[in-house]
Design a protein around this motif. Sequence first.
Motif, short mmCIF file in Angstrom:
data_model
loop_
_atom_site.label_atom_id
_atom_site.label_comp_id
_atom_site.label_asym_id
_atom_site.label_seq_id
_atom_site.Cartn_x
_atom_site.Cartn_y
_atom_site.Cartn_z
N UNK A 31 0.86 -1.39 -0.12
CA UNK A 31 0.10 -0.15 -0.42
C UNK A 31 0.84 1.55 0.05
N UNK A 32 1.67 0.91 1.25
CA UNK A 32 2.44 2.20 0.50
C UNK A 32 3.62 2.46 -0.44
N UNK A 33 4.16 1.48 -1.55
CA UNK A 33 4.35 1.67 -2.63
C UNK A 33 3.72 2.29 -3.36
N UNK A 34 2.39 1.38 -3.72
CA UNK A 34 1.42 2.36 -4.47
C UNK A 34 0.61 3.57 -3.95
N UNK A 35 0.34 3.65 -3.13
CA UNK A 35 0.52 5.22 -2.68
C UNK A 35 1.19 6.09 -3.02
N UNK A 36 3.13 5.66 -3.03
CA UNK A 36 3.86 6.85 -3.37
C UNK A 36 3.68 7.03 -4.82
N UNK A 37 3.43 5.84 -5.46
CA UNK A 37 4.16 5.63 -6.89
C UNK A 37 3.05 6.64 -7.01
N UNK A 38 1.24 6.70 -6.85
CA UNK A 38 0.69 7.39 -7.18
C UNK A 38 0.22 8.94 -7.05
N UNK A 39 1.05 9.32 -5.91
CA UNK A 39 1.30 10.42 -6.05
C UNK A 39 2.69 11.20 -6.45
N UNK A 40 3.50 10.38 -6.80
CA UNK A 40 4.69 11.07 -7.81
C UNK A 40 3.92 10.68 -9.49
N UNK A 41 2.99 9.90 -9.90
CA UNK A 41 2.51 10.25 -10.84
C UNK A 41 1.39 11.55 -11.10
N UNK A 42 1.35 12.03 -10.42
CA UNK A 42 -0.15 12.80 -10.40
C UNK A 42 1.14 14.12 -9.84
N UNK A 43 2.21 14.00 -9.28
CA UNK A 43 2.57 15.62 -9.02
C UNK A 43 3.78 15.78 -10.45
#
Length: 60
Positions: A31-43
């Motif tokens: 979950x941490x990895x997926x959330x981080x990837x999603x955050x950086x994708x949007x960023x």
Amino acid sequence: MQRVTKFFREVVREMKKVSWPKRKELINYTITVLATVAFFTVFFAVIDLGISELVRFILE
């Protein structure tokens, strides 16, 4: 051939020493990895869009 067999035997022995994560830890890490990837994708999508609009504004 003996060296190869010895190598794989040692690999198996070392793998038994590894501390594998429990199911709950693995879920939390995932979950941490997926959330981080999603955050950086949007960023980076927002940054890219902003820079694109800025360049478009300058060139027009």
